[in-house]
Enzyme design. Sequence first.
Site, PDB file in Angstrom:
ATOM      1  N   HIS A 167       0.849  -1.204   0.000  1.00  0.00           N
ATOM      2  CA  HIS A 167       0.000   0.000   0.000  1.00  0.00           C
ATOM      3  C   HIS A 167       0.888   1.260   0.000  1.00  0.00           C
ATOM      4  O   HIS A 167       0.886   2.043   0.938  1.00  0.00           O
ATOM      5  CB  HIS A 167      -0.883  -0.045   1.253  1.00  0.00           C
ATOM      6  CG  HIS A 167      -2.080   0.835   1.239  1.00  0.00           C
ATOM      7  ND1 HIS A 167      -2.063   2.132   0.764  1.00  0.00           N
ATOM      8  CD2 HIS A 167      -3.352   0.613   1.660  1.00  0.00           C
ATOM      9  CE1 HIS A 167      -3.268   2.663   0.916  1.00  0.00           C
ATOM     10  NE2 HIS A 167      -4.070   1.752   1.456  1.00  0.00           N
ATOM     11  N   GLU A 271      -0.465   1.152  -5.698  1.00  0.00           N
ATOM     12  CA  GLU A 271      -0.166  -0.053  -4.938  1.00  0.00           C
ATOM     13  C   GLU A 271      -0.098  -1.272  -5.853  1.00  0.00           C
ATOM     14  O   GLU A 271      -1.049  -1.550  -6.579  1.00  0.00           O
ATOM     15  CB  GLU A 271      -1.266  -0.279  -3.889  1.00  0.00           C
ATOM     16  CG  GLU A 271      -1.587   0.986  -3.093  1.00  0.00           C
ATOM     17  CD  GLU A 271      -2.876   0.859  -2.305  1.00  0.00           C
ATOM     18  OE1 GLU A 271      -3.223  -0.267  -1.880  1.00  0.00           O
ATOM     19  OE2 GLU A 271      -3.551   1.889  -2.099  1.00  0.00           O
TER      20      GLU A 271
END
Length: 313
Positions: A167, A271
């Site tokens: 992330h 991501e």
Amino acid sequence: MAGEKPSVELCKGVNGLDKVVLRDARGSSAEVYLFGGHVTSWRTDHREELLFVSNKAIFKPPKAIRGGIPICFPQFSSHGNLEQHGFARNKFWSIDTDPPPFPSDSSSKTFVDLILKPTDDDFKIWPHSYEFRLRVALGLGGDLMLTSRIRNTNADGKPFSFTFAYHTYFSVSDISELRVEGLETLDYLDNLKERERFTEQGDAITFESGVDKIYLSTPTKIAIIDHEKKRTFVLRKDGLPDAVVWNPWDRKAKAMPDFGDDEYKHMLCVEAAAIEKPITLKPGEEWKGRLELSAVPSSYCSGQLDPQKVLQG
């Protein structure tokens, strides 16, 4: 500074939490907290920070750290009885003193190996046995490399499935000046519209409002062009077919206690992920997902970037 010896140092970070600091010979650096196996800093040899961490980030377990590179495992988003984005990002990892050999695809001498295994309490929320090994490495040119290896160690013969994401929060000059290239014409699931499926129409992705999209079957390379800083981030990924693009924009930013009201202007999450098709491992099987990040100078001020030049460079 240039001429330093590469080093890997275990020391204390915010609130006394253990972290590992990697430094290469040219002066690039990265910091990894054992809490979450969480990369919180990646700096150039000029000490410029490339990752975004909120000024309001709460370095107090079990709250995950807001920014850097949280690891989403065994799920991205929220389903069932697991917390949002799973539990890997708010568990304490250990330094892996005896990792199995890595394929010799890295010349880096500056790295740390971490490992996460389930505790008895973990089995109550996710009843599977696994070994999650994470290598964080600095390449010779200051590139940041993360390699995850997840093995099913269930003794009962049962497979398990998971979704996954790195992330990554990138530090950018101004969200409204960015372009993301490599995702044009692809299908995506829009998390702001109950994961409805659409096809990207633009010749590059730019930002005028909040975004939360899962792009599917993405190329192995994606570029983030920051015109103001004359910098291009290049993501190279392997084993991670999807890519999430996220920025909360103003209203959601104000609703998050660990995120500054105006910080959305200076960050973008892109991501590398495996979400649409969960990964299933039988006992003894291992999955590997690799992400390599580089920051290259660019002088593209207008017009369409030729992605081939950046992505081949």
